[in-house]
Design a protein around this motif. Structure first.
Motif, mmCIF file in Angstrom:
data_model
loop_
_atom_site.group_PDB
_atom_site.id
_atom_site.type_symbol
_atom_site.label_atom_id
_atom_site.label_comp_id
_atom_site.label_asym_id
_atom_site.label_seq_id
_atom_site.Cartn_x
_atom_site.Cartn_y
_atom_site.Cartn_z
ATOM 1 N N ARG A 19 -2.006 6.970 9.764
ATOM 2 C CA ARG A 19 -2.386 6.491 8.445
ATOM 3 C C ARG A 19 -1.643 5.202 8.161
ATOM 4 O O ARG A 19 -0.408 5.189 8.105
ATOM 5 N N LEU A 20 -2.382 4.142 7.974
ATOM 6 C CA LEU A 20 -1.799 2.857 7.628
ATOM 7 C C LEU A 20 -1.733 2.722 6.112
ATOM 8 O O LEU A 20 -2.627 3.193 5.390
ATOM 9 N N SER A 21 -0.684 2.072 5.647
ATOM 10 C CA SER A 21 -0.521 1.815 4.218
ATOM 11 C C SER A 21 -0.397 0.319 3.990
ATOM 12 O O SER A 21 0.156 -0.404 4.817
ATOM 13 N N CYS A 22 -0.873 -0.128 2.853
ATOM 14 C CA CYS A 22 -0.749 -1.531 2.452
ATOM 15 C C CYS A 22 -0.276 -1.540 1.004
ATOM 16 O O CYS A 22 -1.031 -1.187 0.092
ATOM 17 N N ALA A 23 0.963 -1.951 0.816
ATOM 18 C CA ALA A 23 1.542 -2.010 -0.522
ATOM 19 C C ALA A 23 1.261 -3.379 -1.132
ATOM 20 O O ALA A 23 1.555 -4.403 -0.515
ATOM 21 N N VAL A 24 0.711 -3.372 -2.337
ATOM 22 C CA VAL A 24 0.333 -4.599 -3.032
ATOM 23 C C VAL A 24 1.357 -4.879 -4.135
ATOM 24 O O VAL A 24 1.647 -4.001 -4.948
ATOM 25 N N SER A 25 1.891 -6.091 -4.182
ATOM 26 C CA SER A 25 2.840 -6.447 -5.223
ATOM 27 C C SER A 25 2.610 -7.888 -5.652
ATOM 28 O O SER A 25 1.803 -8.607 -5.062
ATOM 29 N N GLY A 26 3.335 -8.297 -6.696
ATOM 30 C CA GLY A 26 3.162 -9.632 -7.225
ATOM 31 C C GLY A 26 2.053 -9.645 -8.267
ATOM 32 O O GLY A 26 1.804 -8.654 -8.941
ATOM 33 N N ARG A 27 1.386 -10.742 -8.403
ATOM 34 C CA ARG A 27 0.303 -10.864 -9.366
ATOM 35 C C ARG A 27 -0.891 -10.044 -8.903
ATOM 36 O O ARG A 27 -1.391 -10.227 -7.803
ATOM 37 N N THR A 28 -1.305 -9.082 -9.687
ATOM 38 C CA THR A 28 -2.462 -8.261 -9.337
ATOM 39 C C THR A 28 -3.562 -8.468 -10.367
ATOM 40 O O THR A 28 -3.343 -9.021 -11.436
ATOM 41 N N PHE A 29 -4.737 -7.996 -10.065
ATOM 42 C CA PHE A 29 -5.904 -8.234 -10.879
ATOM 43 C C PHE A 29 -6.645 -6.930 -11.105
ATOM 44 O O PHE A 29 -6.521 -5.996 -10.333
ATOM 45 N N ASN A 30 -7.420 -6.880 -12.161
ATOM 46 C CA ASN A 30 -8.154 -5.657 -12.454
ATOM 47 C C ASN A 30 -9.304 -5.432 -11.488
ATOM 48 O O ASN A 30 -9.712 -4.304 -11.249
ATOM 49 N N THR A 31 -9.826 -6.492 -10.927
ATOM 50 C CA THR A 31 -10.985 -6.370 -10.062
ATOM 51 C C THR A 31 -10.709 -7.106 -8.760
ATOM 52 O O THR A 31 -10.544 -8.329 -8.769
ATOM 53 N N TYR A 32 -10.663 -6.382 -7.675
ATOM 54 C CA TYR A 32 -10.433 -7.034 -6.399
ATOM 55 C C TYR A 32 -10.918 -6.148 -5.257
ATOM 56 O O TYR A 32 -11.211 -4.973 -5.438
ATOM 57 N N VAL A 33 -10.992 -6.724 -4.104
ATOM 58 C CA VAL A 33 -11.437 -6.051 -2.887
ATOM 59 C C VAL A 33 -10.279 -6.028 -1.904
ATOM 60 O O VAL A 33 -9.607 -7.045 -1.699
ATOM 61 N N MET A 34 -10.060 -4.883 -1.294
ATOM 62 C CA MET A 34 -9.043 -4.753 -0.251
ATOM 63 C C MET A 34 -9.737 -4.470 1.064
ATOM 64 O O MET A 34 -10.641 -3.643 1.127
ATOM 65 N N GLY A 35 -9.297 -5.141 2.099
ATOM 66 C CA GLY A 35 -9.901 -4.944 3.409
ATOM 67 C C GLY A 35 -8.869 -4.710 4.490
ATOM 68 O O GLY A 35 -7.699 -5.080 4.352
ATOM 69 N N TRP A 36 -9.317 -4.068 5.547
ATOM 70 C CA TRP A 36 -8.522 -3.920 6.776
ATOM 71 C C TRP A 36 -9.265 -4.622 7.903
ATOM 72 O O TRP A 36 -10.475 -4.439 8.077
ATOM 73 N N PHE A 37 -8.525 -5.420 8.634
ATOM 74 C CA PHE A 37 -9.042 -6.108 9.814
ATOM 75 C C PHE A 37 -8.134 -5.747 10.986
ATOM 76 O O PHE A 37 -7.016 -5.276 10.799
ATOM 77 N N ARG A 38 -8.616 -6.001 12.193
ATOM 78 C CA ARG A 38 -7.787 -5.791 13.372
ATOM 79 C C ARG A 38 -8.065 -6.879 14.390
ATOM 80 O O ARG A 38 -9.152 -7.453 14.426
ATOM 81 N N GLN A 39 -7.050 -7.121 15.212
ATOM 82 C CA GLN A 39 -7.181 -8.125 16.261
ATOM 83 C C GLN A 39 -6.513 -7.620 17.526
ATOM 84 O O GLN A 39 -5.308 -7.374 17.539
ATOM 85 N N ALA A 40 -7.324 -7.465 18.553
ATOM 86 C CA ALA A 40 -6.820 -7.051 19.855
ATOM 87 C C ALA A 40 -6.489 -8.291 20.669
ATOM 88 O O ALA A 40 -7.021 -9.378 20.408
ATOM 89 N N PRO A 41 -5.612 -8.172 21.680
ATOM 90 C CA PRO A 41 -5.241 -9.332 22.500
ATOM 91 C C PRO A 41 -6.466 -9.994 23.115
ATOM 92 O O PRO A 41 -7.325 -9.322 23.699
ATOM 93 N N GLY A 42 -6.562 -11.303 22.947
ATOM 94 C CA GLY A 42 -7.656 -12.048 23.537
ATOM 95 C C GLY A 42 -8.967 -11.940 22.805
ATOM 96 O O GLY A 42 -9.991 -12.465 23.271
ATOM 97 N N LYS A 43 -8.973 -11.263 21.662
ATOM 98 C CA LYS A 43 -10.210 -11.097 20.904
ATOM 99 C C LYS A 43 -10.071 -11.682 19.506
ATOM 100 O O LYS A 43 -8.972 -11.898 19.013
ATOM 101 N N GLU A 44 -11.210 -11.913 18.862
ATOM 102 C CA GLU A 44 -11.204 -12.421 17.500
ATOM 103 C C GLU A 44 -10.864 -11.303 16.515
ATOM 104 O O GLU A 44 -11.030 -10.113 16.810
ATOM 105 N N ARG A 45 -10.411 -11.710 15.339
ATOM 106 C CA ARG A 45 -10.124 -10.739 14.293
ATOM 107 C C ARG A 45 -11.428 -10.069 13.859
ATOM 108 O O ARG A 45 -12.442 -10.739 13.650
#
Length: 126
Positions: A19-45
């Motif tokens: 289970r991966l976690s992403c903690a958000v801090s700083g200036r936040t907004f009421n409406t936003y999109v969160m995404g997960w991306f991945r990049q393997a060696p030698g490949k594009e994100r």
């Protein structure tokens, strides 16, 4: 400014879970999109999953290769987004990045995300 910090990566055998976690801090907004991306060696994100968040709207999107295995979710009280990864395969091995964008529409294009975390390594052994 928005800061994103990922955690939860590691080494796991094929068929296992993380289970991966992403903690958000700083200036936040009421409406936003969160995404997960991945990049393997030698490949594009690559887009993995996204969740749109607003007070009255919630939507998720996944790349076909992870549908039924990965689940993106959010803990609003803690400003944290999760990626539950089950039935992991060696081809899931990559650095996983959390990203944030303003708006409500889930998006798969990495160039449409304004903020990025530093990434966390996920390695799946066969």
């Amino acid at each position: 400014q928005v800061q994103l910090v990922e955690s939860g990566g590691g080494l796991v055998q094929a068929g296992g879970s993380l289970r991966l976690s992403c903690a958000v801090s700083g200036r936040t907004f009421n409406t936003y999109v969160m995404g997960w991306f991945r990049q393997a060696p030698g490949k594009e994100r690559e887009f993995v999953a996204a969740i749109s968040i607003s007070w009255n709207y919630r939507n998720t999107k996944y790349v076909d290769s992870v549908k039924g295995r990965f689940t993106i979710s959010r803990d609003g009280a803690k400003d944290t987004v999760f990626l539950q990864m089950n039935s992991l395969k060696p081809e899931d091995t990559a650095v996983y990045y959390c990203a944030a964008a303003l708006g409500v529409t889930t998006r798969v294009d990495s160039t449409q995300y304004e903020y990025w975390g530093q990434g966390t390594q996920v390695t799946v052994s066969s």
